[in-house]
Motif scaffolding. Structure first.
Motif: not given
Ligand SMILES: Nc1ncnc2c1ncn2[C@@H]1O[C@H](COP(=O)(O)OP(=O)(O)OP(=O)(O)O)[C@@H](O)[C@H]1O
Length: 242
Positions: A16, A37-41, A43-44, A160, A191
């Motif tokens: 993914k 939105v949640n999970g958009a990436g 934090s990563t 956040e 958010h």
């Molecule tokens: N260490 C990890 N191993 C596997 N998948 C991960 C890991 N860290 C994040 N993910 C996946 O990467 C995707 C993006 O996550 P991320 O936390 O970057 O989203 P986000 O935009 O910050 O979300 P939120 O608004 O919910 O904080 C999600 O599907 C999450 O499950």
């Protein structure tokens, strides 16, 4: 002057792509928000730019330093105020700040000066001797940001920063962030759309890890022919959600 540059930054977990081919530049002193939105990436992406997570491919530079190859130099220039605060709950406000100043190698004399300055900026002086775990959520966030600023970073990552705060505490923190504008480059995730609109010079909207739109709030509204920034956001991240 460019503070941050990303070229085709991608992060893959399993099969993914959670951050996909992200390229942008952020100027020194900008407040740059990353929305999605949640999970958009979001934090990563922030974790990759702050050397906490490795890039799968692409390149990212902080003031010209490669985040993968020159992490030691990058870490001297940045500070992170994470979602889960870095506060030691049993230490007082002063002790938490002092610990941080010590970790950054301030001499005893400089430490006192710096602590006074930071506590003044963040209005923390009345809470100086209070154990941190007894602070309200809003004051904990304030302390967390104050701790991140002790090292006098050029770039501050705020993940956040006003999550769960009431409207008054949120507005207070906005004032703090606005006060830093122009001096510190700030990368913010939130958010709260009105927060991004009020604080940011530019906004990047991520959808399923990709940059869906990037510009000022006004530009994003114009781009979608929406009536408000909230409508523009829904228009941009809508159909199919994450
Ligand atoms: N260490 C990890 N191993 C596997 N998948 C991960 C890991 N860290 C994040 N993910 C996946 O990467 C995707 C993006 O996550 P991320 O936390 O970057 O989203 P986000 O935009 O910050 O979300 P939120 O608004 O919910 O904080 C999600 O599907 C999450 O499950």
């Amino acid at each position: 002057m460019t503070a941050i540059e990303t070229n085709h930054v991608t992060k893959t977990y399993g099969d993914k792509k959670v951050v996909n081919d992200v390229s942008f530049t952020i100027q020194k002193g900008e407040v740059f928000s990353i929305l999605g939105v949640n999970g958009a990436g979001k934090s990563t992406l922030i974790k990759m730019l702050s050397c906490l997570v490795k890039l799968t491919s692409g390149k990212a530079f902080i003031f010209g330093y490669d985040v993968m190859k020159e992490a030691a130099q990058v870490k001297k220039l940045i500070a992170v105020s994470p979602q889960e605060t870095a506060i030691a709950p049993n230490l007082t406000v002063y002790e938490n700040l002092e610990l941080m100043a010590g970790a950054h190698g301030f001499s005893k004399k400089d430490r006192e000066r710096k602590l006074k300055e930071v506590m003044g900026t963040f209005l923390l002086i009345p809470f100086e001797k209070q154990r941190s775990k007894t602070l309200s959520g809003g004051w904990k966030r304030r302390l967390s940001i104050a701790m991140a600023l002790i090292s006098e970073p050029d770039i501050l990552f705020l993940d956040e920063p006003t999550l769960g705060l009431d409207i008054l505490a949120r507005r207070e923190l906005w004032k703090v962030i606005k006060g830093l504008k122009g001096r510190v480059t700030i990368i913010l995730t939130t958010h709260y759309l009105e927060e991004a609109e009020s604080l940011s010079d530019r906004i990047c909207i991520l959808k399923r890890g990709e940059v869906k739109a990037l510009g000022t709030a006004k530009e994003l509204i114009a781009q979608t022919s929406a009536q408000s920034f909230e409508d523009a956001f829904i228009d941009l991240v809508g159909e199919g959600s994450i």
